[in-house]
Design a protein around this motif. Structure first.
Motif, PDB file in Angstrom:
ATOM      1  N   LYS A  95      31.469 -10.536 -50.822  1.00 41.59           N
ATOM      2  CA  LYS A  95      30.846  -9.495 -50.017  1.00 41.59           C
ATOM      3  C   LYS A  95      31.906  -8.666 -49.295  1.00 41.59           C
ATOM      4  CE  LYS A  95      26.783 -12.441 -49.311  1.00 41.59           C
ATOM      5  NZ  LYS A  95      25.960 -13.177 -48.334  1.00 41.59           N
ATOM      6  N   LYS A  97      32.408  -7.919 -46.132  1.00 42.09           N
ATOM      7  CA  LYS A  97      33.031  -8.559 -44.974  1.00 42.09           C
ATOM      8  C   LYS A  97      34.001  -9.656 -45.415  1.00 42.09           C
ATOM      9  CE  LYS A  97      31.948 -10.887 -40.593  1.00 42.09           C
ATOM     10  NZ  LYS A  97      32.829 -12.051 -40.844  1.00 42.09           N
ATOM     11  N   GLU A  98      33.659 -10.402 -46.445  1.00 43.43           N
ATOM     12  CA  GLU A  98      34.526 -11.466 -46.938  1.00 43.43           C
ATOM     13  C   GLU A  98      35.830 -10.903 -47.496  1.00 43.43           C
ATOM     14  OE1 GLU A  98      30.829 -14.432 -48.174  1.00 43.43           O
ATOM     15  OE2 GLU A  98      31.779 -13.139 -49.665  1.00 43.43           O
ATOM     16  N   VAL A 100      37.264  -8.058 -46.565  1.00 38.68           N
ATOM     17  CA  VAL A 100      38.060  -7.579 -45.435  1.00 38.68           C
ATOM     18  C   VAL A 100      38.676  -8.762 -44.686  1.00 38.68           C
ATOM     19  CG1 VAL A 100      37.997  -6.315 -43.252  1.00 38.68           C
ATOM     20  CG2 VAL A 100      36.718  -5.459 -45.223  1.00 38.68           C
ATOM     21  N   ASP A 101      37.897  -9.817 -44.471  1.00 37.91           N
ATOM     22  CA  ASP A 101      38.424 -11.020 -43.802  1.00 37.91           C
ATOM     23  C   ASP A 101      39.597 -11.618 -44.586  1.00 37.91           C
ATOM     24  OD1 ASP A 101      36.740 -10.997 -41.611  1.00 37.91           O
ATOM     25  OD2 ASP A 101      35.213 -12.239 -42.558  1.00 37.91           O
ATOM     26  N   THR A 113      37.944  -7.398 -37.885  1.00 38.03           N
ATOM     27  CA  THR A 113      37.123  -7.001 -39.035  1.00 38.03           C
ATOM     28  C   THR A 113      36.016  -6.044 -38.627  1.00 38.03           C
ATOM     29  OG1 THR A 113      37.567  -9.092 -40.182  1.00 38.03           O
ATOM     30  CG2 THR A 113      35.620  -7.854 -40.873  1.00 38.03           C
ATOM     31  N   GLN A 114      35.315  -6.375 -37.560  1.00 40.45           N
ATOM     32  CA  GLN A 114      34.203  -5.531 -37.132  1.00 40.45           C
ATOM     33  C   GLN A 114      34.680  -4.133 -36.763  1.00 40.45           C
ATOM     34  OE1 GLN A 114      31.142  -6.540 -37.467  1.00 40.45           O
ATOM     35  NE2 GLN A 114      30.243  -4.625 -36.703  1.00 40.45           N
ATOM     36  N   LEU A 117      35.334  -2.212 -40.063  1.00 40.60           N
ATOM     37  CA  LEU A 117      34.075  -1.873 -40.746  1.00 40.60           C
ATOM     38  C   LEU A 117      33.383  -0.705 -40.045  1.00 40.60           C
ATOM     39  CD1 LEU A 117      32.671  -5.446 -41.497  1.00 40.60           C
ATOM     40  CD2 LEU A 117      33.665  -3.835 -43.124  1.00 40.60           C
ATOM     41  N   GLU A 123      29.549  -0.789 -41.540  1.00 39.53           N
ATOM     42  CA  GLU A 123      28.875  -1.829 -40.760  1.00 39.53           C
ATOM     43  C   GLU A 123      27.586  -2.291 -41.415  1.00 39.53           C
ATOM     44  OE1 GLU A 123      29.457  -1.839 -36.071  1.00 39.53           O
ATOM     45  OE2 GLU A 123      28.882   0.143 -36.808  1.00 39.53           O
ATOM     46  N   LYS A 126      28.204  -4.659 -44.697  1.00 42.31           N
ATOM     47  CA  LYS A 126      29.160  -5.763 -44.638  1.00 42.31           C
ATOM     48  C   LYS A 126      28.714  -6.990 -45.428  1.00 42.31           C
ATOM     49  CE  LYS A 126      27.522  -7.314 -40.071  1.00 42.31           C
ATOM     50  NZ  LYS A 126      27.961  -7.557 -38.681  1.00 42.31           N
ATOM     51  N   TYR A 127      27.410  -7.128 -45.675  1.00 41.86           N
ATOM     52  CA  TYR A 127      26.934  -8.266 -46.456  1.00 41.86           C
ATOM     53  C   TYR A 127      26.565  -7.855 -47.887  1.00 41.86           C
ATOM     54  CZ  TYR A 127      26.712 -10.557 -41.922  1.00 41.86           C
ATOM     55  OH  TYR A 127      27.038 -11.075 -40.686  1.00 41.86           O
TER      56      TYR A 127
END
Length: 479
Positions: A95, A97-98, A100-101, A113-114, A117, A123, A126-127
């Motif tokens: 995903k 967010k994953e 970017v993390d 991360t937030q 995004l 935003e 992110k999922y």
């Protein structure tokens, strides 16, 4: 300080066996703190090649290149570099967010991360998986990955491609924010609206044509005199954290790819179900251990080499190569994920064998046997990674199948001609020593050479690791 420095660099490619086309001809090029360099030129003039040289994806025929005062091949040279590349596809099973993390974990001083995004307008995505993103949203994701490491140098290859109006506004807002922080930028673009906007932002405008660089706009004295204090201090990288994050992502992709797990379960369970009932418990244990050992070496070489080849084709490794991720950590994470697959295979063989054959030894016996088999199989996991990198992706399937045939021949299970040179080849092959150790583990033979066999396997494991690292750093897909 010169963030990028090329001195007398020449690069060419062979068009055929008789002719070599020179793309870059003895060029000098520098980017300093605070510079905003726009690189322009017609298609095919070598702009992307120049970026690959700067970032260590290719090597020059002659001349020297330094990135932050280090070799661009070194992961340490990328600690303050963010990159947007063309032709990069993120893993489909991760995903936003994953992703970017993950990239964030590579850098010593990353942005939250937030925050990234939000800055890139992702935003609400992110999922989402990459396949659920539009072309413009994917481009925003690539820009987010470039910014999350809090870089002092941005290298951008067509960064506004496919962006919608909202994405363009977010992009230019971030570019202006980077300029305000003194971030140096090297950018390629063919979009006319970008060029119009860059007229007021660029400190250099450089044209590449016929292998030479010409400056339409020279740097101002103020830009050249910017202090090195603009660079953020480098903190040490937390290698354990990077390894844990990378391994977790590898495992996450594994469990989201049900096809791999189904193959592992079927391939491990079917031979066990077809196994005739041996007469004694010791024979049952030996039979299950041999089935498990064959499964382990098969999955180590076949599955892992294919997975690496697929990642190379997608271009994801191209992006990883321009981050500070160490090849050693990347290969170690792959090997740890493979050990998990092998553990699942072992559990399937032992579990189904216990049910079918009504064989129930103590748990510690299973664990001890499984641990021994995993240890002696680990060099072949590294070999699978090396095969995935060392050969063109299109032929990796054929190469891995050939290696499986070699296992059967060189392990000594299949009798070959009793010629001295053939026997010498068999004795020095890693597959022969693997078979010898497996037989010793299950009690088929009591030869006193298991230490020598282990040393041979360790040697081949180290050799495979060196080959994997070398091939990873010189990936022909990038050439």
């Amino acid at each position: 300080m010169k963030l990028i420095e090329l001195t007398n660099v020449t690069k060419g490619f062979s068009e055929n066996i008789f002719r070599r086309k020179v793309i870059l001809d003895n060029i000098d090029f520098t980017v300093k703190i605070g510079d905003f360099v726009v690189l322009q030129g017609a298609n095919g003039t070598g702009k992307s090649t120049l970026l690959k040289l700067i970032l260590g994806l290719q090597e020059p025929d002659s001349g020297s290149i330094q990135l932050f005062g280090k070799s661009p091949k070194s992961p340490e040279s990328k600690l303050q570099v963010g990159t947007v590349f063309q032709e990069v596809n993120p893993p489909s099973s991760l995903k936003v967010k994953e992703l970017v993390d993950l990239v964030r974990s590579y850098y010593p001083n990353p942005v939250a991360t937030q925050e990234i995004l939000k800055a890139c307008g992702l935003e609400d995505k992110k999922y989402a998986f990459p396949k659920e993103l539009s072309g413009g949203q994917k481009q925003r994701l690539y820009f987010a990955l470039a910014l999350v490491g809090n870089p002092q140098l941005l290298v951008l290859d067509e960064p506004t491609k496919n962006l919608d109006v909202e994405g363009l506004e977010a992009f230019w807002h971030q570019i202006e924010a980077c300029r305000a922080r003194g971030v140096a930028i090297l950018m390629i673009t063919h979009i006319q609206s970008d060029r119009d906007r860059l007229q007021s932002l660029a400190t250099h405008i450089v044209t590449l044509a016929d292998g030479k660089l010409t400056y339409e706009r020279q740097p101002s004295p103020e830009t050249e005199e910017l202090s090195q204090a603009a660079l953020s201090s480098e903190k040490p990288v937390n290698f354990l954290k990077v390894l844990c994050c990378q391994t977790w992502i590898e495992v996450l992709q594994l469990f989201r790819n049900l096809q791999i797990l189904i193959v592992v379960l079927l391939f491990s369970g079917l031979p066990t179900l077809l196994l005739p009932h041996p007469d004694t418990d010791s024979e049952i244990l030996k039979s299950l251990a041999i089935i498990a050992a064959f499964n382990l070496i098969f999955f180590s070489i076949e599955n892992l080499s294919k997975q690496v080849a697929a990642e190379r084709i997608e271009g994801w490794l191209k992006l990883l190569r321009v981050t500070p991720l160490s090849p050693n950590l990347y290969i170690a994470a792959k090997a740890m994920m493979t050990l998990l697959v092998l553990s699942i295979s072992l559990a399937t063989v032992f579990g189904m064998g216990s049910v079918k054959l009504n064989f129930h030894p103590a748990l510690y016996e299973w664990l001890l046997l499984g641990t021994k088999l995993l240890i002696v199989t680990s060099p072949f996991a590294v070999l699978g990674i090396a095969l995935g990198y060392a050969f063109p992706p299109k032929v990796v399937n054929c190469i891995s199948a050939l290696v499986i045939v070699m296992i059967a021949l060189l392990s000594g299970f299949i009798p070959l001609a009793n010629w001295d040179f053939i026997q010498d080849i068999i004795v020095v092959s890693p597959f022969f020593h693997y078979r010898e150790i497996v037989e010793a583990i299950v009690g088929i033979n009591d030869k006193p050479y298991w230490i020598l066999n282990l040393l041979w396997l360790a040697f081949y494991g180290i050799l495979s690791g060196l080959i994997a690292k070398f091939a990873y750093q010189r990936d022909s897909v990038f050439q």
